[in-house]
Structures are given as structure tokens and as C-alpha cells.
Design a protein around this motif. Sequence first.
Motif, PDB file in Angstrom:
ATOM      1  N   ASN A 285     -21.451  11.795  -0.940  1.00 37.67           N
ATOM      2  CA  ASN A 285     -19.991  11.964  -0.896  1.00 37.67           C
ATOM      3  C   ASN A 285     -19.417  11.403   0.401  1.00 37.67           C
ATOM      4  O   ASN A 285     -18.367  10.743   0.394  1.00 37.67           O
ATOM      5  CB  ASN A 285     -19.631  13.443  -1.030  1.00 37.67           C
ATOM      6  N   TYR A 286     -20.093  11.634   1.505  1.00 37.85           N
ATOM      7  CA  TYR A 286     -19.604  11.134   2.793  1.00 37.85           C
ATOM      8  C   TYR A 286     -19.682   9.607   2.873  1.00 37.85           C
ATOM      9  O   TYR A 286     -18.867   8.978   3.544  1.00 37.85           O
ATOM     10  CB  TYR A 286     -20.365  11.786   3.950  1.00 37.85           C
TER      11      TYR A 286
ATOM     12  N   LYS B  55     -23.400  18.819  10.618  1.00 35.36           N
ATOM     13  CA  LYS B  55     -24.144  17.635  10.193  1.00 35.36           C
ATOM     14  C   LYS B  55     -25.334  18.014   9.325  1.00 35.36           C
ATOM     15  O   LYS B  55     -25.603  17.376   8.297  1.00 35.36           O
ATOM     16  CB  LYS B  55     -24.616  16.844  11.410  1.00 35.36           C
TER      17      LYS B  55
ATOM     18  N   TYR C 194     -22.957  17.497   6.099  1.00 31.83           N
ATOM     19  CA  TYR C 194     -23.052  16.042   5.981  1.00 31.83           C
ATOM     20  C   TYR C 194     -24.333  15.607   5.270  1.00 31.83           C
ATOM     21  O   TYR C 194     -24.298  14.817   4.325  1.00 31.83           O
ATOM     22  CB  TYR C 194     -22.974  15.416   7.371  1.00 31.83           C
TER      23      TYR C 194
END
Length: 262
Positions: A64-65, A54, A58
Amino acid sequence: VNLTWSDFSCATKASEDHSGLTRQLLDFQHDTVDETDGGYDPFSQLKERFTDFKQRNYVENFTNYQKLAEQQTPEFMVVACADSRVCPTSILGLQPGDAFTVRNVANLVPPYEHGASETTAALEFAVNSLQVPNVLVVGHSRCGGIQALMSMKSKKDDRSSRTFIRDWVSLGKSARLSTEAAAGNLSFESQCRHCEKESINSSLLNLLTYPWIEERVKEGNLNLHGGYYNFIDCTFEKWTLVYRPGLEGGSKYAIKNRSTWS
């Protein structure tokens, strides 16, 4: 199929059971301390890895996520083995959104007439809904599923010897027979190694038994690839299947773009 009242009672009881479990999850407060029974916790390392993912992945790729949260457009549909040593995400560096993946024992693709399975459902969604441009079937060295396939007797086994594994790997019977014809004079280990690649090609041909896959391949909108990961010396071999349905007087199938990464 004849169903009795006890069948319906069991189904109702099971439904009540999992509904009760789900209610417990919904009532769970996310800010509570992790509940453990003490002693060794097999999830401790997973928690550390998730936290690291994360923070390092992330958060750094948040935009992008957020896009992935809305839709996925993977480049590959990957069919790989369930073997714990063969993780396509780690081996090929796949990132979230790169590949729609299904894993099963011996990375087998059943023929279309086999009917519904988790593999066929995944293929249908990936090809028809996600419209992936590539399907990659990944096999590997020392595959236990292939060893089970090659250990099967030629004659029909007794019902008492049937297991879920035997029933599943029997889908690769044509690969076993081809291996016995081509490498039957070799050691069992060598035959298994031969069959590991033979079964990949068998699965590639099985893919073409699906009408919607064959159509997209013929249109040039879908490519079928084979991959073989040898974890003994850490090499990866890949190739692409050529399908020529209109060819007369020769094989409709060939291999191109073969290469080995080492």
C-alpha cells in the motif's frame, strides 16, 4: 513596493544561508550515530514512535505504501485546528493516504476574496488536482482561537493592539456577530461554545465562495461536512451542508445527516 539595495542584499544573504544549511543535510551520512548535545532529547520519543510505525505499519502494509509513493487519492480534505489536543489523524483514525489535511488557528476557511493563504492553497490543490469527494471542517471544544475572536471589541481596535492572531481570527467576525445575536445573554464560556459551531458553518459557507468548489458541489461531485470534537467528554458531532442554489423563497442552505458519536 519600493525595494532598496539593502533589501536585495538581505534576500541574497538569506538565500546563501539556507543553501549552506541544505548542503550540510545533503552531505550527512545516514549511517552515522545520532548527534545530541547530551541531556534531555525531545526527539527520543519521536524516534521510538517512528521506528514502531515503520515496523508495525509501513512494513506490514508495504504494498500500500508503494502505491502511495506513486500517487495519492484521498477521500477527504480536512481543515482542522492547530490545537495540539485536536489531531484529526488520531481522533478519526485516519491513515496515510486517507485525507489531505491543513491545520490553522480556529480551523477557519477564509472567503475566496481573501486571497492566497496556506489554507486556500491546500483547498485548491485538494479540490482541483486531487479531486477529493469530501471536505470536512473540524472544530473543537475550548478553542483558544474562538476565545480570541469572541474577546475582540465590536468597534475597530487600535493598530497598537493588532497581532497576527487577531488579524487571522477576525476572518470569523460573522460567526461572532451571529453568536452575539443568538447567545449574547449567556456566559462567555457558553458564547464561545456556540461560536465554535457557528464558525464551522461560517467556514462551510465560505467554501462556496470559491467558484471551483461551488461548481463541483452543484454537480454533485463534492460534499461539504462539518465536524465538532468535544474533548471534554470525547464526543464527535458531524453534519453535511445542503446547497440548493436554485431554490426560491427560502434558504439555499440546510443541514442533513447530523449525528453524534459517543
